[in-house]
Design a protein around this motif. Structure first.
Motif, PDB file in Angstrom:
ATOM      1  N   TYR A 261       0.833  -1.199   0.000  1.00 23.47           N
ATOM      2  CA  TYR A 261       0.000   0.000   0.000  1.00 23.47           C
ATOM      3  C   TYR A 261       0.874   1.257   0.000  1.00 23.47           C
ATOM      4  CZ  TYR A 261      -3.589   3.338   1.415  1.00 23.47           C
ATOM      5  OH  TYR A 261      -4.446   4.410   1.472  1.00 23.47           O
ATOM      6  N   ALA A 262       1.904   1.249   0.852  1.00 30.18           N
ATOM      7  CA  ALA A 262       2.801   2.407   0.919  1.00 30.18           C
ATOM      8  C   ALA A 262       3.592   2.551  -0.375  1.00 30.18           C
ATOM      9  CB  ALA A 262       3.746   2.266   2.111  1.00 30.18           C
ATOM     10  N   TRP A 263       4.012   1.445  -0.963  1.00 36.56           N
ATOM     11  CA  TRP A 263       4.780   1.492  -2.213  1.00 36.56           C
ATOM     12  C   TRP A 263       3.914   2.057  -3.341  1.00 36.56           C
ATOM     13  CZ3 TRP A 263       4.153  -1.085  -6.951  1.00 36.56           C
ATOM     14  CH2 TRP A 263       5.230  -0.977  -7.834  1.00 36.56           C
ATOM     15  N   ALA A 264       2.635   1.642  -3.369  1.00 39.26           N
ATOM     16  CA  ALA A 264       1.729   2.143  -4.411  1.00 39.26           C
ATOM     17  C   ALA A 264       1.517   3.646  -4.264  1.00 39.26           C
ATOM     18  CB  ALA A 264       0.397   1.406  -4.350  1.00 39.26           C
ATOM     19  N   ARG A 265       1.559   4.162  -3.042  1.00 39.70           N
ATOM     20  CA  ARG A 265       1.393   5.602  -2.806  1.00 39.70           C
ATOM     21  C   ARG A 265       2.729   6.343  -2.900  1.00 39.70           C
ATOM     22  NH1 ARG A 265      -3.052   7.690   0.094  1.00 39.70           N
ATOM     23  NH2 ARG A 265      -1.572   9.158   1.047  1.00 39.70           N
ATOM     24  N   ALA A 266       3.794   5.598  -3.189  1.00 40.92           N
ATOM     25  CA  ALA A 266       5.138   6.185  -3.298  1.00 40.92           C
ATOM     26  C   ALA A 266       5.585   6.825  -1.999  1.00 40.92           C
ATOM     27  CB  ALA A 266       5.197   7.183  -4.445  1.00 40.92           C
ATOM     28  N   ASP A 267       5.105   6.274  -0.856  1.00 39.17           N
ATOM     29  CA  ASP A 267       5.535   6.775   0.455  1.00 39.17           C
ATOM     30  C   ASP A 267       6.528   5.761   1.024  1.00 39.17           C
ATOM     31  OD1 ASP A 267       5.893   7.705   3.013  1.00 39.17           O
ATOM     32  OD2 ASP A 267       3.780   8.222   3.307  1.00 39.17           O
ATOM     33  N   HIS A 268       7.799   5.963   0.682  1.00 34.66           N
ATOM     34  CA  HIS A 268       8.814   4.956   1.008  1.00 34.66           C
ATOM     35  C   HIS A 268       9.204   4.948   2.478  1.00 34.66           C
ATOM     36  CE1 HIS A 268       9.262   4.166  -3.264  1.00 34.66           C
ATOM     37  NE2 HIS A 268       9.266   5.488  -3.460  1.00 34.66           N
ATOM     38  N   GLN A 448      -0.644   3.671   8.818  1.00 37.35           N
ATOM     39  CA  GLN A 448       0.758   3.303   8.956  1.00 37.35           C
ATOM     40  C   GLN A 448       1.125   2.968  10.406  1.00 37.35           C
ATOM     41  OE1 GLN A 448       2.726   2.538   6.470  1.00 37.35           O
ATOM     42  NE2 GLN A 448       0.893   2.971   5.251  1.00 37.35           N
ATOM     43  N   VAL A 449       0.487   3.639  11.356  1.00 38.88           N
ATOM     44  CA  VAL A 449       0.689   3.258  12.758  1.00 38.88           C
ATOM     45  C   VAL A 449       0.193   1.830  12.979  1.00 38.88           C
ATOM     46  CG1 VAL A 449      -0.009   3.726  15.140  1.00 38.88           C
ATOM     47  CG2 VAL A 449       0.613   5.617  13.624  1.00 38.88           C
ATOM     48  N   LEU A 450      -1.002   1.529  12.404  1.00 39.15           N
ATOM     49  CA  LEU A 450      -1.548   0.175  12.521  1.00 39.15           C
ATOM     50  C   LEU A 450      -0.598  -0.841  11.893  1.00 39.15           C
ATOM     51  CD1 LEU A 450      -3.744  -1.966  13.021  1.00 39.15           C
ATOM     52  CD2 LEU A 450      -4.824  -1.216  10.884  1.00 39.15           C
ATOM     53  N   VAL A 451      -0.099  -0.543  10.692  1.00 37.94           N
ATOM     54  CA  VAL A 451       0.812  -1.464  10.003  1.00 37.94           C
ATOM     55  C   VAL A 451       2.092  -1.656  10.801  1.00 37.94           C
ATOM     56  CG1 VAL A 451       2.247  -1.776   7.947  1.00 37.94           C
ATOM     57  CG2 VAL A 451      -0.122  -1.000   7.720  1.00 37.94           C
ATOM     58  N   SER A 452       2.647  -0.568  11.346  1.00 44.12           N
ATOM     59  CA  SER A 452       3.891  -0.689  12.122  1.00 44.12           C
ATOM     60  C   SER A 452       3.697  -1.570  13.347  1.00 44.12           C
ATOM     61  CB  SER A 452       4.407   0.698  12.522  1.00 44.12           C
ATOM     62  OG  SER A 452       3.529   1.320  13.447  1.00 44.12           O
ATOM     63  N   VAL A 453       2.524  -1.469  13.979  1.00 41.70           N
ATOM     64  CA  VAL A 453       2.229  -2.331  15.128  1.00 41.70           C
ATOM     65  C   VAL A 453       2.215  -3.796  14.698  1.00 41.70           C
ATOM     66  CG1 VAL A 453       0.424  -3.012  16.759  1.00 41.70           C
ATOM     67  CG2 VAL A 453       0.975  -0.603  16.445  1.00 41.70           C
ATOM     68  N   LEU A 454       1.550  -4.073  13.569  1.00 39.23           N
ATOM     69  CA  LEU A 454       1.445  -5.459  13.103  1.00 39.23           C
ATOM     70  C   LEU A 454       2.785  -5.987  12.611  1.00 39.23           C
ATOM     71  CD1 LEU A 454      -1.929  -5.178  11.158  1.00 39.23           C
ATOM     72  CD2 LEU A 454      -1.559  -6.037  13.472  1.00 39.23           C
ATOM     73  N   VAL A 455       3.636  -5.087  12.091  1.00 37.39           N
ATOM     74  CA  VAL A 455       4.923  -5.523  11.565  1.00 37.39           C
ATOM     75  C   VAL A 455       5.907  -5.855  12.678  1.00 37.39           C
ATOM     76  CG1 VAL A 455       6.980  -4.736  10.322  1.00 37.39           C
ATOM     77  CG2 VAL A 455       4.718  -4.396   9.327  1.00 37.39           C
ATOM     78  N   MET A 772       8.146   4.654  14.839  1.00 37.31           N
ATOM     79  CA  MET A 772       8.686   3.483  14.154  1.00 37.31           C
ATOM     80  C   MET A 772       8.821   3.765  12.668  1.00 37.31           C
ATOM     81  SD  MET A 772       9.920   0.492  14.506  1.00 37.31           S
ATOM     82  CE  MET A 772       9.463   0.224  16.225  1.00 37.31           C
ATOM     83  N   ASN A 773       9.904   3.246  12.068  1.00 33.57           N
ATOM     84  CA  ASN A 773      10.118   3.368  10.631  1.00 33.57           C
ATOM     85  C   ASN A 773      10.774   2.083  10.123  1.00 33.57           C
ATOM     86  OD1 ASN A 773      13.102   3.611  10.822  1.00 33.57           O
ATOM     87  ND2 ASN A 773      12.585   5.542  11.870  1.00 33.57           N
ATOM     88  N   PRO A 774      10.837   1.870   8.808  1.00 31.92           N
ATOM     89  CA  PRO A 774      11.392   0.619   8.276  1.00 31.92           C
ATOM     90  C   PRO A 774      12.808   0.335   8.723  1.00 31.92           C
ATOM     91  CG  PRO A 774      10.162   1.762   6.569  1.00 31.92           C
ATOM     92  CD  PRO A 774      10.221   2.699   7.743  1.00 31.92           C
TER      93      PRO A 774
END
Length: 798
Positions: A261-268, A448-455, A772-774
């Motif tokens: 989802y983030a890649w499709a939005r170009a938010d790296h 993205q907060v939700l995704v970071s929690v799950l990741v 949190m970040n990648p």
């Protein structure tokens, strides 16, 4: 007429220093053998064989102590199947090539020894040994190499060959291939992700290409390795089971979906493809490690199907599989072969061993025309002719040898932990999403907060530390001679409160014990040679016991080529008789051996006399031998709160004597039990808390009924392939080590889970704070894995 056995004269030896540890295997020397330097006759035999053939380097290459040598080094074994296979191999290719299963490989020393034995034989070309699978690939010159002689020589060192029945496990093969692919994908993904971590601007001309490649690598990793966990989780959920793969699968799916989802939005700033690839690789690595340890234990022994024998059909003398037997078929059995189906005895009276099917330790004599039950084993030195009274498919033995599946195993405690974990992560992620959405009004930021929690709520304790902990526990037990075959044992073992023992071969040793060793030493060289010829090739319990002790003191046959001839005949129920120039020799019941006109049978059942012209030369006292540490071990388990029972098919007086010697209440010993009686009794008292220890086909149905099952590894193995674990050695110490390792494993897992909780509290706090970040996730995830693995390694059994 037969030639006197050349292997026995009582070779003189220098005095051996009294040793507490066996000079061959390193195990404690029992008090009864103090001063010999060896724990058993088998160890003494193989030790001398190694030194006599200049193979002492085996001890330098061996990894630590070994296990006592099993009695099959002394036993006659039917290798007619190998003669047939070798002939077919020589006619099929040049050079002749053959793949065989092998039992007994434990270390590099074993591999070296097998290679040396092969290379020393005429006509041998090459040998390849697959130690993990337990197979050898032989190549030789047709007409020059004797495959049967090679197999017999290996047997004398403690290794058994059998037709190929083992196969590479598809699970481990699948995992190792996927693991290699995902490792390559992870490295490539990191290669193209690092520039962005080092500050590469997204306006750089190759930045879109790098981003595209990381997406491709992440997707390929998901397809190559992630689908393994997703598919298994989905299959389990369809059955209503929460599998340990479920949190791993959710972590993979959420991290990949969020990254896409983030890649499709170009938010790296929120792309986690490198995390996905590394995570999948580590999870596969943990699962492969766990699987490999179990498979190695399963492959140590010969495959059950490879031991399914052939019989000789009469009158055409054609060898056929036991599965082809039908009612009315006439056939012959070689000594030591089990009787596949209930049959009528056609040849003369014969002695059969019954311990494999009903636990009776004494031989039973069947008269010509009587029906012999399936599973009986002819003990004489001549072949036995019979007529089948049932088909193999109807045989009780076929039912006993079948290995039913346990079906789907449920682990309620594990399922509850996983359920709580998943609910907690989803709830925290949902709270974070809701809070950030209302605070900022930006759905993407909240997502993205939700995704970071799950990741970052990484289940590394489940995916990496848990398998490693199991592998270390399994490997440490393997070194101690305990082989765990089923990973579910660890869960089941924690519930055990009742330990049930078979008697014959489980609480007692496989073979009779000679109580007066000095009786053999008093014989003249000629008498020893005659005695050796009488017992060689005979499988009666008395003959097997005496043969062990005779051959362990004189394993070199080349020293006795001056022997004459002897005519041997067996009198079932009485003993063995041999005629030489010196006269008539007898080994058997004392009255009969001494020539009494009406010999009585009131002497001890296993005692026998050796006479020449009815003049006593030696009286041998033999009896069942309780495993050395049985009384101590059972006493310790009772103190710890375990209930101990004996379930036996043997006579009441023997079981009563056994309970007394072991300090058990008399009502905890049950005698005269059929295989079905044992299974029914277990079903009545089992509350998913029983451990059954048995060794023969008569315990097979009990194994199907019990919660946990273990067996001592014996020569004529059946239950090893139905058991959760099996153990080597002369005692029950392996069971003690299994319980101790189980407790240590649970303690380590608790510490890993404690760390996991602390790690998740810290990382989830960072996620909820929007920090949190990648890059941080890519650092924290492997770091948490390393810490989890380190805690397991520090607590590993030593």
């Amino acid at each position: 007429m037969a030639t006197l056995s050349p292997g026995l004269t009582g070779r003189t030896r220098p005095e051996q220093q009294e040793a507490r540890e066996c000079r061959h295997c390193g195990q404690p020397v029992p008090s009864a053998r103090a001063g010999t330097g060896f724990c058993c006759a088998g160890c003494r035999f193989v030790h001398d064989l190694l030194h006599d053939n200049g193979l002492e380097k085996f001890y330098d290459l061996r990894d630590g102590n070994g296990q006592p040598v099993k009695a099959h080094v002394f036993e006659p074994r039917d290798f007619e199947w190998l003669r047939e296979m070798a002939g077919e191999a020589e006619g099929r290719s040049v050079p002749a090539t053959l793949i065989l299963d092998v039992q007994g490989i434990t270390c590099i020393g074993c591999i070296w020894l097998i290679e040396k034995v092969f290379q020393n034989r005429t006509g041998a070309l090459s040998i390849e040994i697959n130690s993990s699978l337990g197979q050898v690939r032989l190549q030789w010159i047709a007409g020059e190499f004797d495959a049967v002689a090679f197999a017999r020589e290996l047997q004398s060192f403690g290794y058994l060959l059998a037709p190929p029945g083992k196969q590479e496990n598809r699970e481990s093969t699948f995992l190792v291939r996927r693991m290699g692919v995902t490792a390559a994908l992870a490295m490539n993904c990191m290669l193209f992700t690092i520039p962005s971590y080092l500050g590469m601007d997204q306006s750089f001309e190759y930045a879109p290409l790098f981003s595209f490649l990381t997406m491709i690598f992440g997707t390929a990793s998901l397809m190559a390795g992630g689908t393994y966990f997703i598919r298994r989780s989905w299959q389990s959920l369809r059955r209503g089971v929460i599998h340990i793969d479920l949190p791993i699968a959710l972590g993979i799916v959420f991290s990949y979906a969020g990254s896409m989802y983030a890649w499709a939005r170009a938010d790296h700033s929120y792309v986690y493809f490198d995390f996905v690839t590394i995570f999948i690789f580590l999870m596969l690595l943990g699962r492969w490690t766990q699987q490999l340890a179990i498979e190695k234990n399963r492959n140590y022994l010969l495959n059950l199907q490879s031991q399914h024998q052939k019989v000789t059909r009469l009158p055409d003398e054609t060898r056929i599989p036991v599965g082809d037997l039908s009612t009315g078929t006439r056939f012959a059995l070689s000594p030591g072969q089990f009787l596949p189906v209930r049959s009528l005895l056609l040849s003369g009276d014969a002695s059969f061993g019954m311990e494999w099917i009903n636990g009776e330790s004494e031989a039973r004599v069947f008269r010509q025309g009587q029906t012999v039950p399936a599973g009986a084993i002819p003990l004489g030195s001549a072949r036995t002719e019979l007529r089948a009274e049932e088909d193999w498919t109807d045989s009780f033995l076929e039912r006993l040898t079948s290995v039913p599946s346990r079906g789907i195993e449920r682990y309620p405690v594990v399922e509850r932990i996983i359920a709580v974990y998943i609910i907690a992560v989803l709830a925290i992620g949902g709270i974070g999403f809701t809070a950030w959405y209302f605070a900022t009004g930006e759905a993407f930021t909240a997502l993205q907060v939700l995704v970071s929690v799950l990741v970052v709520s990484c289940p590394c304790a489940i995916g990496v530390a848990w398998p490693l902990n199991d592998e270390l526990a399994t490997s440490s037990l393997r070194k101690a001679g305990v082989f765990v075959r089923e990973p579910g044992l660890w869960h089941r073992l924690g519930r055990v409160k009742k330990i049930l023992f078979d008697k014959t071969g489980t609480l007692t040793m496989e073979h009779l014990a000679l109580r007066n060793f000095e009786a053999l030493g008093s014989l003249s060289p000629t008498a020893r040679r005659v005695l050796g010829s009488l017992v060689e090739g005979n499988l009666h319990p008395v003959s097997r016991c005496l043969r062990q002790h005779l051959f362990s003191t004189a394993p070199d046959p080349g020293a006795y080529d001056d022997t004459g001839a002897i005519e041997i005949r067996e009198i079932p129920g009485r003993g063995l008789e041999g005629i030489t120039a010196e006269g008539v020799w007898r080994l058997g019941r004392p009255g009969w051996a001494r020539g009494d006109s009406t010999p009585s049978d009131d002497s001890a059942e296993m005692d026998c006399s050796f006479t020449l012209e009815h003049t006593p030369l030696a009286d041998f006292r033999l009896s069942e031998e309780i495993r050395a540490d049985a009384r101590e071990g059972i006493g310790r388990w009772r103190e710890q709160g375990f209930e101990i029972y004996i379930l036996s098919g043997d006579r009441e007086e023997k079981v009563r004597s056994m309970t007394g010697q072991l300090g058990l209440p008399s009502d905890h010993g049950f005698s005269g039990m059929s295989p079905q009686d044992k299974a029914d009794w277990i079903r009545r008292i089992d509350n998913r808390d029983t451990l059954m220890i048995g060794d023969g086909a008569n315990d097979s149905l009990a194994f199907d009924a019990t919660w946990c099952r273990g067996t001592p590894a014996v020569d004529r193995g059946l239950l090893e392939h139905k058991a959760d674990f099996y153990f080597l050695g002369k005692g029950l110490d392996g069971i003690r080590k299994l319980f101790e390792t189980s407790v240590r494993r649970r303690t380590t897992l608790r510490r890993v889970f404690t760390f996991t909780v602390a790690y998740n509290v810290m990382t989830l706090t960072l996620c909820l704070a929007g920090k949190m970040n990648p890059l941080m996730a890519a650092i924290l995830m492997p770091l948490s894995s390393l810490i989890s693995l380190g805690s397991v390694w520090v607590q590993r059994p030593r």
